[in-house]
Enzyme design. Structure first.
Site, PDB file in Angstrom:
ATOM      1  N   SER A 152      66.141 -32.724  98.214  1.00 54.89           N
ATOM      2  CA  SER A 152      64.708 -32.716  97.926  1.00 54.89           C
ATOM      3  C   SER A 152      63.908 -33.006  99.198  1.00 54.89           C
ATOM      4  O   SER A 152      64.015 -32.275 100.177  1.00 54.89           O
ATOM      5  CB  SER A 152      64.410 -33.719  96.810  1.00 54.89           C
ATOM      6  OG  SER A 152      63.090 -33.613  96.357  1.00 54.89           O
ATOM      7  N   ASP A 365      44.254 -34.283 110.748  1.00 55.98           N
ATOM      8  CA  ASP A 365      44.811 -34.112 112.095  1.00 55.98           C
ATOM      9  C   ASP A 365      46.288 -34.505 112.139  1.00 55.98           C
ATOM     10  O   ASP A 365      46.730 -35.249 113.002  1.00 55.98           O
ATOM     11  CB  ASP A 365      44.006 -34.933 113.117  1.00 55.98           C
ATOM     12  CG  ASP A 365      44.014 -36.427 112.816  1.00 55.98           C
ATOM     13  OD1 ASP A 365      44.376 -36.816 111.679  1.00 55.98           O
ATOM     14  OD2 ASP A 365      43.669 -37.218 113.719  1.00 55.98           O
ATOM     15  N   HIS A 418      66.388 -29.581  89.494  1.00 54.00           N
ATOM     16  CA  HIS A 418      66.156 -30.207  90.786  1.00 54.00           C
ATOM     17  C   HIS A 418      67.203 -31.265  91.136  1.00 54.00           C
ATOM     18  O   HIS A 418      67.496 -31.480  92.314  1.00 54.00           O
ATOM     19  CB  HIS A 418      64.758 -30.832  90.812  1.00 54.00           C
ATOM     20  CG  HIS A 418      64.346 -31.328  92.157  1.00 54.00           C
ATOM     21  ND1 HIS A 418      64.048 -30.482  93.207  1.00 54.00           N
ATOM     22  CD2 HIS A 418      64.212 -32.600  92.647  1.00 54.00           C
ATOM     23  CE1 HIS A 418      63.725 -31.199  94.272  1.00 54.00           C
ATOM     24  NE2 HIS A 418      63.834 -32.476  93.965  1.00 54.00           N
TER      25      HIS A 418
END
Length: 441
Positions: A152, A365, A418
């Site tokens: 993951s 940023d 998953h």
């Protein structure tokens, strides 16, 4: 804890503790330092081979999922770890901020200062910093290189490792963790809302009576002031987080059993058993980083995110395009890995970090997480398991990413969701090892 101390599990597995002091900010090596901890696992059979043969064994570094997940603490080796221990010395890393690696909690974070100070601190807990921690551990251990397995979010870290330190890797293996290399995280939630819609339909088709029970629970929460055992308010968006259980093969049954106990016998009120199980399932007390840093794991320079480097609560904003997941829908769908502002503001563990979470959501940023040119020229043997119906890391995004990493082979399967590595980790690891062995040969 003394680095290098060892002990033995009941099955004979030897555990050796490793610790390193690393910079909080790797661009400022002379600044504040934090502790990084990792456990080494050596099977009883490997330990019995003697020091010389043990010293010649290759190492496998494991990156846990998350973000904010500490390394596993098994009582005995099983699954993928048992499989790996026949060939490798396994290093189970507590990623920075988790476990014994200078834990990041609301208690420690609120001591950092105001919301801006807290957010500034959390900027250093993403994949780029985790990988540089691993590099310092590798050097401290005196290893020229090692193999990496990432599950993951650990797969995200593995791609970052391939980007910046490929010379340190013998092979790279990823399970359910080929995230996007660029673009805005909006794309992630566009895909996963669709996946979760189908998973909701699948669940309720399998357990038809649960849909009515789910609708009754939602209506009860809307019309009553329900409190969880920790005293916090149970809201519909928090209730929808039970959908996290839909991300696994067998956890779907856990959700069914939980809903069976929703109402107290002979009462219209939610049962204590249900509320306790619900609170345990949705609590972030053991892994607060998961919630507050979740969308930040996708943050990159603005030019790589379509000109907007702020994640800006992408999952919450995407609700406008997926109103059937809105808490105002008649019977809203259960959510997956979608974190909303309310999830943080109402959770008593996370509430003190509400303002810091807002700062992170507005941050525009971020430094790059991947070297796209280097990935396109990759020569490290690499393989990834992609799960067709993964509701957390969408197949379509994973395959696009795989196409941009030279030499990476994909094993796509619909047998697992998953958490396939937990369900049949030995088989999955054998598949990935076979593919990377073939490339290395």
């Amino acid at each position: 804890m003394i680095p290098g101390t060892s002990r033995t599990l009941l099955d004979g597995t030897v555990i050796i503790d490793h610790e390193a002091q690393v910079p909080l900010d790797h661009s400022r090596p002379g600044g504040e330092r934090i502790r990084i901890y990792a456990r080494e696992f050596i099977s009883a059979e490997a330990a019995a081979r003697g020091p010389e043969k043990l010293a010649a064994m290759p190492w496998l570094l494991y990156f846990q999922g998350g973000p904010g997940g500490r390394g596993a603490r098994p009582a005995r080796l099983n699954g993928w770890m048992e499989e790996a221990s026949a060939r490798f010395r396994i290093l189970m890393l507590d990623q920075r901020g988790t476990g014994l690696s200078t834990p990041l909690t609301q208690q420690t974070l609120t001591r950092r200062g105001d919301a801006a100070d807290q957010a500034r601190y959390m900027r250093h807990f993403r994949a780029d910093s985790i990988v540089r921690d691993a590099e310092m551990l590798r050097i401290q251990l005196g290893l020229e290189s090692w193999s990496v397995l990432g599950q993951s979010f650990g797969g995200f870290c593995t791609l970052t490792y391939l980007s910046f330190f490929p010379e340190s890797l013998d092979r790279a293996m990823i399970t359910g963790g080929l995230g996007p290399l660029d673009g805005h995280p909006d794309q992630v939630y566009q895909a996963t809302y669709q996946k979760m819609r189908r998973r909701n339909d699948e669940f309720f088709a399998r357990f038809p009576a649960d849909h009515q029970r789910w609708a009754q629970v939602v209506e009860h929460v809307r019309s009553h002031a329900v409190r969880l055992p920790d005293g916090s308010a149970l809201t519909v968006p928090r209730l929808q987080m039970l959908g996290m259980l839909l991300g696994g093969n067998t956890r779907i049954d856990t959700l069914h059993y939980l809903l069976e106990d929703a109402f107290a016998e002979g009462s219209e009120h939610l049962s204590e058993a249900f509320l306790h199980a619900l609170a345990h399932t949705i609590s972030f007390a053991g892994h607060p980083l998961y919630a507050v840093l979740h969308e930040s794991i996708y943050g990159q320079p603005a030019e790589r995110m379509g000109g907007n480097g702020a994640t800006a609560w992408a999952a919450y904003r995407m609700l406008e395009e997926h109103p059937d997941f809105s808490s105002d829908a008649p019977v809203p769908h259960l959510l997956g890995e979608m974190i909303f502002p309310e999830h943080i503001a109402v959770d008593p563990v996370l509430a003190p970090l509400t303002d810091a979470s807002e700062v992170l959501a507005r941050t525009d940023d971020w430094p790059p997480l991947y070297d796209l040119d280097r990935l396109a020229r990759n020569t490290v043997p690499a393989a990834a398991a992609v799960y067709t119906d993964d509701v957390y890391v969408a197949r379509e995004i994973s395959l696009r990413t795989a196409d941009r990493v030279s030499g990476l082979t994909v094993w796509e399967t619909s047998e697992f969701h998953h958490d396939g590595l937990s369900d049949d980790g030995a088989r999955i690891l054998r598949e990935l090892l076979s593919r990377t062995d073939a490339v290395a040969a």
